[in-house]
Design a protein around this motif. Sequence first.
Motif, PDB file in Angstrom:
ATOM      1  N   LEU A  12      36.739 -76.241 -26.944  1.00 16.81           N
ATOM      2  CA  LEU A  12      35.985 -76.577 -25.740  1.00 16.81           C
ATOM      3  C   LEU A  12      35.695 -75.380 -24.836  1.00 16.81           C
ATOM      4  O   LEU A  12      34.897 -75.499 -23.911  1.00 16.81           O
ATOM      5  N   GLN A  13      36.316 -74.251 -25.072  1.00 14.76           N
ATOM      6  CA  GLN A  13      36.131 -73.101 -24.187  1.00 14.76           C
ATOM      7  C   GLN A  13      34.681 -72.663 -24.067  1.00 14.76           C
ATOM      8  O   GLN A  13      34.211 -72.453 -22.941  1.00 14.76           O
ATOM      9  N   PRO A  14      33.915 -72.531 -25.157  1.00 15.55           N
ATOM     10  CA  PRO A  14      32.503 -72.149 -24.985  1.00 15.55           C
ATOM     11  C   PRO A  14      31.710 -73.173 -24.180  1.00 15.55           C
ATOM     12  O   PRO A  14      30.860 -72.796 -23.364  1.00 15.55           O
ATOM     13  N   LEU A  15      32.013 -74.453 -24.374  1.00 15.89           N
ATOM     14  CA  LEU A  15      31.314 -75.489 -23.614  1.00 15.89           C
ATOM     15  C   LEU A  15      31.666 -75.421 -22.124  1.00 15.89           C
ATOM     16  O   LEU A  15      30.794 -75.582 -21.267  1.00 15.89           O
ATOM     17  N   LEU A  16      32.932 -75.170 -21.829  1.00 11.23           N
ATOM     18  CA  LEU A  16      33.335 -75.038 -20.436  1.00 11.23           C
ATOM     19  C   LEU A  16      32.694 -73.813 -19.791  1.00 11.23           C
ATOM     20  O   LEU A  16      32.241 -73.874 -18.636  1.00 11.23           O
ATOM     21  N   MET A  17      32.625 -72.724 -20.524  1.00 12.53           N
ATOM     22  CA  MET A  17      31.998 -71.513 -19.983  1.00 12.53           C
ATOM     23  C   MET A  17      30.506 -71.748 -19.744  1.00 12.53           C
ATOM     24  O   MET A  17      29.947 -71.302 -18.737  1.00 12.53           O
ATOM     25  N   LEU A  18      29.851 -72.459 -20.658  1.00 12.29           N
ATOM     26  CA  LEU A  18      28.439 -72.781 -20.489  1.00 12.29           C
ATOM     27  C   LEU A  18      28.230 -73.677 -19.278  1.00 12.29           C
ATOM     28  O   LEU A  18      27.283 -73.481 -18.507  1.00 12.29           O
ATOM     29  N   ALA A  19      29.109 -74.654 -19.074  1.00 14.29           N
ATOM     30  CA  ALA A  19      29.006 -75.539 -17.914  1.00 14.29           C
ATOM     31  C   ALA A  19      29.171 -74.753 -16.613  1.00 14.29           C
ATOM     32  O   ALA A  19      28.428 -74.969 -15.656  1.00 14.29           O
ATOM     33  N   VAL A  20      30.115 -73.827 -16.583  1.00 13.28           N
ATOM     34  CA  VAL A  20      30.303 -72.996 -15.379  1.00 13.28           C
ATOM     35  C   VAL A  20      29.068 -72.132 -15.138  1.00 13.28           C
ATOM     36  O   VAL A  20      28.599 -71.998 -14.002  1.00 13.28           O
ATOM     37  N   LEU A  21      28.516 -71.566 -16.199  1.00 14.77           N
ATOM     38  CA  LEU A  21      27.306 -70.742 -16.079  1.00 14.77           C
ATOM     39  C   LEU A  21      26.140 -71.559 -15.532  1.00 14.77           C
ATOM     40  O   LEU A  21      25.416 -71.108 -14.640  1.00 14.77           O
ATOM     41  N   VAL A  22      25.970 -72.781 -16.034  1.00 16.02           N
ATOM     42  CA  VAL A  22      24.898 -73.646 -15.553  1.00 16.02           C
ATOM     43  C   VAL A  22      25.111 -74.007 -14.091  1.00 16.02           C
ATOM     44  O   VAL A  22      24.173 -73.974 -13.286  1.00 16.02           O
ATOM     45  N   LEU A  23      26.338 -74.339 -13.718  1.00 15.44           N
ATOM     46  CA  LEU A  23      26.617 -74.672 -12.314  1.00 15.44           C
ATOM     47  C   LEU A  23      26.353 -73.503 -11.390  1.00 15.44           C
ATOM     48  O   LEU A  23      25.786 -73.674 -10.301  1.00 15.44           O
ATOM     49  N   ILE A  24      26.737 -72.299 -11.785  1.00 16.01           N
ATOM     50  CA  ILE A  24      26.473 -71.112 -10.955  1.00 16.01           C
ATOM     51  C   ILE A  24      24.974 -70.875 -10.850  1.00 16.01           C
ATOM     52  O   ILE A  24      24.448 -70.581  -9.771  1.00 16.01           O
ATOM     53  N   GLY A  25      24.249 -71.024 -11.974  1.00 19.33           N
ATOM     54  CA  GLY A  25      22.799 -70.858 -11.942  1.00 19.33           C
ATOM     55  C   GLY A  25      22.131 -71.869 -11.040  1.00 19.33           C
ATOM     56  O   GLY A  25      21.231 -71.531 -10.255  1.00 19.33           O
ATOM     57  N   LEU A  26      22.532 -73.126 -11.119  1.00 20.76           N
ATOM     58  CA  LEU A  26      21.949 -74.158 -10.255  1.00 20.76           C
ATOM     59  C   LEU A  26      22.278 -73.894  -8.787  1.00 20.76           C
ATOM     60  O   LEU A  26      21.447 -74.119  -7.918  1.00 20.76           O
ATOM     61  N   TRP A  27      23.507 -73.405  -8.543  1.00 16.31           N
ATOM     62  CA  TRP A  27      23.873 -73.099  -7.160  1.00 16.31           C
ATOM     63  C   TRP A  27      23.030 -71.939  -6.615  1.00 16.31           C
ATOM     64  O   TRP A  27      22.590 -71.989  -5.461  1.00 16.31           O
ATOM     65  N   LEU A  28      22.806 -70.916  -7.431  1.00 14.64           N
ATOM     66  CA  LEU A  28      22.000 -69.782  -6.995  1.00 14.64           C
ATOM     67  C   LEU A  28      20.537 -70.182  -6.775  1.00 14.64           C
ATOM     68  O   LEU A  28      19.854 -69.595  -5.926  1.00 14.64           O
ATOM     69  N   LEU A  29      20.033 -71.140  -7.514  1.00 18.30           N
ATOM     70  CA  LEU A  29      18.645 -71.585  -7.374  1.00 18.30           C
ATOM     71  C   LEU A  29      18.517 -72.723  -6.353  1.00 18.30           C
ATOM     72  O   LEU A  29      17.423 -73.286  -6.212  1.00 18.30           O
ATOM     73  N   ASP A  30      19.579 -73.029  -5.638  1.00 14.15           N
ATOM     74  CA  ASP A  30      19.613 -74.104  -4.644  1.00 14.15           C
ATOM     75  C   ASP A  30      19.213 -75.451  -5.242  1.00 14.15           C
ATOM     76  O   ASP A  30      18.546 -76.272  -4.594  1.00 14.15           O
ATOM     77  N   ARG A  31      19.574 -75.699  -6.448  1.00 20.90           N
ATOM     78  CA  ARG A  31      19.319 -76.999  -7.084  1.00 20.90           C
ATOM     79  C   ARG A  31      20.574 -77.883  -7.031  1.00 20.90           C
ATOM     80  O   ARG A  31      20.525 -79.022  -7.428  1.00 20.90           O
TER      81      ARG A  31
END
Length: 61
Positions: A41-60
């Motif tokens: 699950l580690q790659p999936l968790l890292m991908l989820a964190v990356l997506v959350l950071i990206g959405l936060w940076l884009l104000d989504r």
Amino acid sequence: MIDTRGALAVETLLKLVLVLVALLLVIEVVQAIVGTLIGILQPLLMLAVLVLIGLWLLDRL
């Protein structure tokens, strides 16, 4: 005063050691299973964190 040191029977001590060894084996098995799940699950968790950071940076988020 009665000295009761060493009053445990050998069979009692052997049962205690057997229980402790069984407990250690159970801990090892659980640790191996959890380690495998985290490894999968580690790659999936890292991908989820990356997506959350990206959405936060884009104000989504």
